[in-house]
Design an enzyme around this catalytic site. Structure first.
Site, mmCIF file in Angstrom:
data_model
loop_
_atom_site.group_PDB
_atom_site.id
_atom_site.type_symbol
_atom_site.label_atom_id
_atom_site.label_comp_id
_atom_site.label_asym_id
_atom_site.label_seq_id
_atom_site.Cartn_x
_atom_site.Cartn_y
_atom_site.Cartn_z
ATOM 1 N N HIS A 78 0.822 -1.216 0.000
ATOM 2 C CA HIS A 78 0.000 0.000 0.000
ATOM 3 C C HIS A 78 0.854 1.262 0.000
ATOM 4 O O HIS A 78 0.340 2.360 -0.223
ATOM 5 C CB HIS A 78 -1.004 -0.009 1.159
ATOM 6 C CG HIS A 78 -0.449 0.327 2.508
ATOM 7 N ND1 HIS A 78 -0.163 -0.622 3.459
ATOM 8 C CD2 HIS A 78 -0.137 1.515 3.079
ATOM 9 C CE1 HIS A 78 0.291 -0.038 4.549
ATOM 10 N NE2 HIS A 78 0.321 1.261 4.344
ATOM 11 N N ASP A 108 0.373 -7.546 1.513
ATOM 12 C CA ASP A 108 0.691 -6.117 1.599
ATOM 13 C C ASP A 108 2.200 -5.889 1.689
ATOM 14 O O ASP A 108 2.681 -5.153 2.551
ATOM 15 C CB ASP A 108 -0.016 -5.459 2.784
ATOM 16 C CG ASP A 108 0.032 -3.930 2.714
ATOM 17 O OD1 ASP A 108 0.370 -3.405 1.634
ATOM 18 O OD2 ASP A 108 -0.241 -3.275 3.735
ATOM 19 N N SER A 199 4.378 3.090 7.830
ATOM 20 C CA SER A 199 4.079 1.864 7.087
ATOM 21 C C SER A 199 5.280 1.440 6.248
ATOM 22 O O SER A 199 5.876 2.253 5.544
ATOM 23 C CB SER A 199 2.877 2.080 6.168
ATOM 24 O OG SER A 199 1.704 2.242 6.908
#
Length: 673
Positions: A78, A108, A199
């Site tokens: 992402h 992911d 992230s």
């Protein structure tokens, strides 16, 4: 006020202290942990996503970690999975471009490779981080979350492991590109503070080993993809750019209360290998390819899914289980699992983004074949949305002018053939599928029809702006309330008015003896309409008053300068903006020299390459690269040359208000459609 400033800076200092130390005070980093800290990279991403009939561009930042000396960087899908351009900043401030080797939406994760041969960076040894064993992680273990929050420089926060098998609540809670990430991932839950932008950064143990890749943060709870899974996926992305998985069409859930062992089959996809093997909803699976399996709680399901997906396609798998208490054996031949969704593509001449069907998306659409092109999004007001009936997201294009359309490349090629050499829209008959119906519509694709410019009728020009002498203004100026006329509010430079020494504040009552019938605000056009009755080069007499003294002034009218709407314009399709030539009014209103060159940016498409590079409506474009621009024709020649050269970036020099600045625009020259 002083106290407010003190409070603000105290809070700011506390925030940055948290970035460095986390919520747990009085800790110091070991040398091993510090080593990982130097392997963090800040990732600046330019990505594209289909929306509104266009591929919308966006900038974002995230984190990553260097895992090999040859420049492999692991991060989240992402963060970088849809990237068209990647720039990584290392711990020492060096910036390197990177390439996306592959991405996996189901876990992911994404893998990048730094371009070490650029900028001489290959001579500098990289700081790398090593993987630990996430299976050995226990609740209560100390951990450190590292990354680049909010696009800032590197940070580290401290916490403890709170859960070693964290799952999302509900099967639809975390979907990425149509994939349910929770199908395969059980996160390591921890309370090290996770900020936006963290992230893709590593979760590290006290020995400086990567035990997870941070993915989610909800309040004080963070979730990291376990390192064993991340390491396995990274190896596959490095070797082949994707993760090969098989698919059998099983849907499973934990056992219900009256069952003691195995995994409960909750459903079987129609036409799937599992259905062909004879497995039914309600069956219990106890062994899959000689491995015993069981699921008594939801946390057990991802482990079973990992086992099923890991088997090679087209190789028979033996499955043991129970049906109504009786032993059963099934033989399943898995098929290759495609991604949930294919990548979107933009078709500008249709005002669409489109994509192909995959096995999963065709099943979701309850179609028994993958042929046809799915409409992903439409541009409101574009050709497809304007058709009757219009094309809408979810429609499936089957034919264009009788030619079958099985794949996006078929539609792109058909469009090229139909519009090649055309200067106006081409109507085409489109057969499309909506639900169970097949409909026909006519879409006019291709270039917009050129507007027929009216033959220029040159108008006479005095070169002033005026305001009506209203009754209230007459009284304020000491004039009779019955006064008719206009007040000169501005005299344009190098105009007939300036040459005749007409001045601001002059009051004008007559033109060649004819009264200017203006005394209401709505009479603002009267003076201009009277001037339009004259021919260019006509000499007129203006009668009025200056400082209480009457005057008669002779003025020879010139040709009116071209207004903006009559000047040449150009739409730049690659960078997605429109511009026009500089008008006399632009030069006056912007207080520019009357000989100033440049082009006015009239429109910038949101989320286009121009907007992404910082271009704004109203900017004055002065130079492209080192080339001055003063005409649309000249600009078009420069752009055609740059398109041929396909430069990585193009530098625009612009004026914005009183400021000038350089903008670096970085297009994708390979866009189709």
């Amino acid at each position: 006020m002083a106290f407010t400033r003190f409070l603000f800076f105290t809070l700011l200092a506390h925030t940055f202290n948290l970035l460095l130390t986390g919520e747990h005070s009085n800790f110091s980093l070991t040398d091993e942990v510090r080593g990982v800290y130097q392997a963090i990279v800040r990732i600046e991403v330019v990505s594209e996503k289909g929306s509104g009939g266009r591929m919308m561009k966006a900038r974002s930042t995230g984190s990553g970690v260097i895992i090999s000396k040859d420049g492999l960087v692991l991060t989240n899908h992402h963060v970088a999975g849809k990237a068209s351009r990647l720039t990584c900043r290392l711990h020492n401030g060096d910036e390197l471009m990177a390439d996306l080797l592959g991405a996996d939406a189901m876990t992911d994760l994404a893998l990048l490779r730094l371009r070490l041969n650029e900028n001489g960076s290959d001579s500098k040894p990289l700081k790398i981080a090593e993987f630990g064993n996430s299976q050995k992680v226990k609740v209560g273990d100390t951990c450190f979350a590292m990354g680049s929050p909010a696009g800032l420089s590197q940070s580290v926060t401290k916490g403890i492991i709170s859960n070693v098998a964290l799952i999302s609540a509900g099967s639809q809670s975390f979907r990425l590109d149509g994939e349910n990430v929770g199908e395969l991932v059980r996160w390591l839950g921890h309370d090290a503070v996770i900020y936006p932008g963290n992230s893709g950064g590593p979760l590290v143990d006290r020995f400086g080993k990567i035990i997870g890749i941070n993915e989610v943060g909800i309040g004080s709870l963070g979730g990291a993809i376990p390192s064993n899974l991340a390491k396995s996926v990274a190896k596959k992305l490095e070797s082949q750019g994707y993760v090969s998985r098989s698919w059998v069409g099983l849907e499973c859930q934990p056992l219900i209360k009256n069952k003691t062992s195995g995994i409960l089959v909750s459903g079987v996809i129609s036409g799937s290998p599992a259905e062909k093997a004879g497995i039914m909803a309600g069956d219990l699976i106890t062994q899959y390819d000689q491995k015993k399996v069981s699921a008594t709680i939801p946390e057990d399901i991802p482990i079973f899914n990992q086992l099923v997906y890991s088997k090679p396609a087209n190789k028979e798998v033996k499955v043991l289980g129970l049906r109504d208490g009786l032993k059963k054996e099934w033989k399943i031949t898995p098929t290759h699992r495609e991604p949930a969704y294919a990548k979107e593509k933009e078709l500008k001449s249709w005002g669409l983004t489109i994509r192909n069907f995959t096995l999963m998306s065709s099943l979701e659409a309850q179609r028994n074949k993958k042929t046809g092109v799915q409409v992903h999004s439409t541009n409101r007001g574009g050709p497809s949305a304007s058709a009757k009936p219009s094309l809408v997201p979810g429609d499936v294009i089957l034919e264009v002018n009788g030619t079958p359309i099985d794949h996006t490349k078929d539609l792109i090629e058909a469009t090229r053939k139909l519009t090649r050499g055309k200067r106006e829209p081409v109507p085409v008959i489109v057969r499309f599928e909506r639900n169970l119906a097949q409909l026909l519509t006519v879409v006019k694709i291709g270039p917009e029809a050129e507007e027929n410019q009216p033959v220029q009728a040159w108008k006479p020009w005095l070169g002033v702006s005026t305001q009506v002498i209203t009754r209230d203004l007459s009284s304020a100026l000491g004039l009779p309330r019955t006064t008719r006329g206009v007040r000169v509010a501005q005299v344009f430079p190098e105009s007939p008015a300036e040459q005749s020494e007409l001045q601001c504040d002059d009051l004008l009552f007559r033109i060649d003896g004819q009264v200017i019938q203006s005394y209401r605000v709505e009479d603002a056009e009267v003076f201009g309409n009277m001037l339009k009755q004259y021919k260019i080069n006509s000499t007129i007499t203006l009668s009025g008053q200056r400082n209480g003294e009457a005057f008669d002034l002779q003025v020879t009218l010139n040709k009116r300068p071209e207004p903006p709407n009559e000047l040449p314009k150009y739409e730049e399709e690659t960078f997605e903006f429109a511009l026009r030539e500089l008008s006399f009014g632009d030069r006056v209103n912007r207080r520019l020299d009357l000989n100033q060159s440049g082009l006015v940016i009239e429109n910038v498409e949101p989320a286009g390459w121009g907007a992404l590079g910082g271009l704004r409506q109203g900017d004055l474009l002065l130079r492209v690269e080192k080339n001055s621009v003063d005409s649309v024709d000249g600009f078009e020649k420069i752009m055609n040359r740059l398109i041929t050269q396909r430069k990585k970036s193009v530098v625009f020099f612009i004026r914005r208000g009183i400021h000038t600045l350089f903008l670096e625009l970085e297009p994708d020259w390979d866009q189709e459609g």
